[in-house]
Design an enzyme around this catalytic site. Structure first.
Site, PDB file in Angstrom:
ATOM      1  N   ASP A   1       0.837  -1.196   0.000  1.00 42.25           N
ATOM      2  CA  ASP A   1       0.000   0.000   0.000  1.00 42.25           C
ATOM      3  C   ASP A   1       0.871   1.244   0.000  1.00 42.25           C
ATOM      4  O   ASP A   1       2.031   1.213   0.428  1.00 42.25           O
ATOM      5  CB  ASP A   1      -0.914   0.016   1.231  1.00 42.25           C
ATOM      6  CG  ASP A   1      -0.139   0.241   2.526  1.00 42.25           C
ATOM      7  OD1 ASP A   1      -0.198   1.362   3.073  1.00 42.25           O
ATOM      8  OD2 ASP A   1       0.541  -0.695   2.986  1.00 42.25           O
TER       9      ASP A   1
ATOM     10  N   GLY B   1       7.490  -0.080   4.773  1.00 47.52           N
ATOM     11  CA  GLY B   1       6.193  -0.314   4.140  1.00 47.52           C
ATOM     12  C   GLY B   1       6.280  -0.266   2.625  1.00 47.52           C
ATOM     13  O   GLY B   1       7.309  -0.578   2.034  1.00 47.52           O
ATOM     14  N   GLU B   2       5.158   0.094   1.989  1.00 48.05           N
ATOM     15  CA  GLU B   2       5.086   0.267   0.537  1.00 48.05           C
ATOM     16  C   GLU B   2       5.320  -1.034  -0.233  1.00 48.05           C
ATOM     17  O   GLU B   2       5.613  -1.006  -1.424  1.00 48.05           O
ATOM     18  CB  GLU B   2       6.089   1.325   0.072  1.00 48.05           C
ATOM     19  CG  GLU B   2       5.958   2.657   0.781  1.00 48.05           C
ATOM     20  CD  GLU B   2       7.166   3.558   0.607  1.00 48.05           C
ATOM     21  OE1 GLU B   2       7.926   3.359  -0.367  1.00 48.05           O
ATOM     22  OE2 GLU B   2       7.367   4.449   1.438  1.00 48.05           O
ATOM     23  N   GLY B   3       5.207  -2.182   0.421  1.00 44.96           N
ATOM     24  CA  GLY B   3       5.455  -3.458  -0.244  1.00 44.96           C
ATOM     25  C   GLY B   3       6.902  -3.880  -0.251  1.00 44.96           C
ATOM     26  O   GLY B   3       7.243  -4.934  -0.795  1.00 44.96           O
TER      27      GLY B   3
END
Length: 365
Positions: free
Chosen positions: A176, A319-321
Site C-alpha cells: 500500500d 512499508g510500501e510493499g
C-alpha cells in the site's frame, strides 16, 4: 454485495497435489528438512499451481493500492495528511526503496489509486482513473466511506485481481501507499480480534514520537467504539473504519483466492484487509503468504489469527510493499529447488531366489 458469498467461491488448494509434492520431496538427494522453510514453500506453491513438480515463478508483479485517510489530520502519522500522492510520484519516479528493489529484481509495479486526496492532474491518468473517492473519512468521528463507495472499492479490487490473473501474473506482491493507513488497519484488526487500542497501536512506517503515538491510540480507541456495532457485516465495517484502499485490497485478496493467484502480503495494512477477507471466507488465507514481520503489533495479531508465519523478520518498516518484495527471491528459490533438485534412483527390483543373487550363492550360517 455480501462478502460472505466468497466463502462458496473459494476452494482450498488441492490436497492430492500437496501429497504428490511431499512424496517427491522425500525422493530428493538432499535430506528432508535440510532446506527448512524452502521445502514448505515449494509444497505450498505446488498446491497453489496444482502442479507437481512446481513451475517457476516467472511473472510476478507488485500491486500497490494507494489512498489517504482523514484520520491523518490528527497528526497520527509521520507524514503530513493528504500526501500519499507524493509516495506514488516517488515510486513512479523510481526513487523509493520499493522502486529500487523492483528495478533490481525486474518486477513490474502497478499502482491503483483507490482514494488519494489530490488533484488528478498530479499523477498519470492510468493511476488516478480508478479512484473511488478523494480521501477517506476521519474514522474516529465519521464513516470512512459510504456503503456505495465501500462496494465500489471492493469491486475495484476484484477487477484488478481479474486483470492480473488474466494477464498471466503468477504471483502478486501486495502493498500500500497510504498516509493514515496503519491507524485504520489497526482499528480493523483490534475490532476483529477483540483487542484494546493500546495493544495494536504501532508507530507506522514513517515513525512517530510518543505524543503522536498517544494521539494515534486515542484515535483508534474512538474508532473502535464506532466499529463494534457493525462487526457482523464486513462491508459495513470497511465503510465505517476502513477506507477505499483497504476495501479495494480486501476485494483484491478475495478474488485472487477465487482465481487461485498466490499473494505475498507486506505490512499491517495488507494484514488488516486479509483479516477482513478471512472473516468473509475462512479458506482464503490458504492462498496468501506473509512476506515479512513489519514490527507493527497489529500485524502480528492479524497474522496469528490467520495462522500465517512470516517468511522474513529483518527490521524493514518502510512499508510500501518493500518487505514483501524482499521475500520474493526466497519464494522463487523455493520453486526452483522444488522443480530442479535431482531425485534418488529407484531401488532395483530383486530377481531370482533368496539364495541366488547376481549369479552367486550367498553364504549360510
Amino acid at each position: 454485495m455480501n462478502l460472505d458469498d466468497f466463502s462458496d467461491l473459494i476452494e482450498r488448494p488441492d490436497g492430492g497435489v500437496r501429497r504428490d509434492a511431499e512424496e517427491r520431496r522425500e525422493r530428493f538427494l538432499v535430506p528432508p528438512g535440510a532446506l527448512g522453510r524452502l521445502d514448505e514453500l515449494g509444497e505450498w506453491l505446488s498446491t497453489a499451481q496444482q502442479a507437481a513438480p512446481v513451475r517457476p515463478v516467472e511473472q510476478p508483479r507488485v500491486v500497490l493500492f494507494a489512498g489517504d485517510h482523514g484520520i491523518a489530520g490528527l497528526d497520527v502519522s509521520g507524514r503530513a495528511a493528504s500526501t500519499a500522492h507524493e509516495l506514488v510520484r516517488a515510486t513512479l519516479d523510481g526513487s523509493t526503496p520499493l522502486a529500487v528493489l523492483a528495478r533490481r529484481f525486474s518486477v513490474p509495479v502497478r499502482i491503483v489509486d483507490a482514494g488519494l486526496d489530490c488533484d488528478p492532474e498530479l499523477l498519470p491518468e492510468a493511476v488516478v482513473r480508478t479512484r473511488v473517492r478523494r480521501g477517506s473519512g476521519r474514522i474516529d468521528v465519521e464513516d470512512a466511506l459510504t456503503a456505495e463507495e465501500a462496494e465500489a472499492a471492493v469491486r475495484l479490487g476484484i477487477a484488478v485481481a481479474d486483470e492480473e490473473a488474466d494477464s498471466g501474473t503468477d504471483l502478486v506482491v501486495l502493498g500500500d501507499l497510504s498516509v493514515g493507513g496503519t491507524t485504520a488497519a489497526a482499528t480493523l484488526i483490534a475490532a476483529l480480534c477483540g483487542t484494546d487500542a493500546s495493544v495494536v497501536t504501532g508507530r507506522g512506517g514513517a515513525g512517530i514520537d510518543d505524543l503522536a503515538w498517544m494521539r494515534k491510540c486515542a484515535a483508534i480507541r474512538d474508532a473502535l467504539r464506532r466499529a463494534r456495532p457493525v462487526l457482523g457485516d464486513q462491508l459495513a465495517l470497511l465503510a465505517t473504519v476502513g477506507g477505499a484502499d483497504l476495501a479495494a485490497m480486501t476485494g483484491f485478496l478475495l478474488q485472487c483466492a477465487v482465481r487461485r493467484l498466490p499473494v505475498v502480503l507486506d505490512g499491517v495494512v495488507g494484514a488488516a484487509a486479509a483479516l477482513v477477507g478471512q472473516r468473509a471466507a475462512f479458506r482464503a488465507p490458504d492462498w496468501w503468504l506473509a512476506g515479512q514481520l513489519s514490527g507493527e503489533p497489529a500485524q502480528s495479531k492479524a497474522l496469528d489469527r490467520m495462522a500465517l508465519n512470516p517468511l522474513l523478520d529483518h527490521g524493514v518498516i518502510v512499508g510500501e510493499g518493500c518487505g514483501a518484495l524482499l521475500a520474493l527471491p526466497f519464494v522463487q528459490a523455493a520453486a526452483a529447488l522444488a522443480a530442479e533438485l535431482p531425485e534418488r534412483e529407484p531401488e532395483p527390483a530383486e530377481d531370482g531366489t533368496d539364495d541366488e543373487k547376481d549369479g552367486k550363492d550367498e553364504p549360510t550360517d
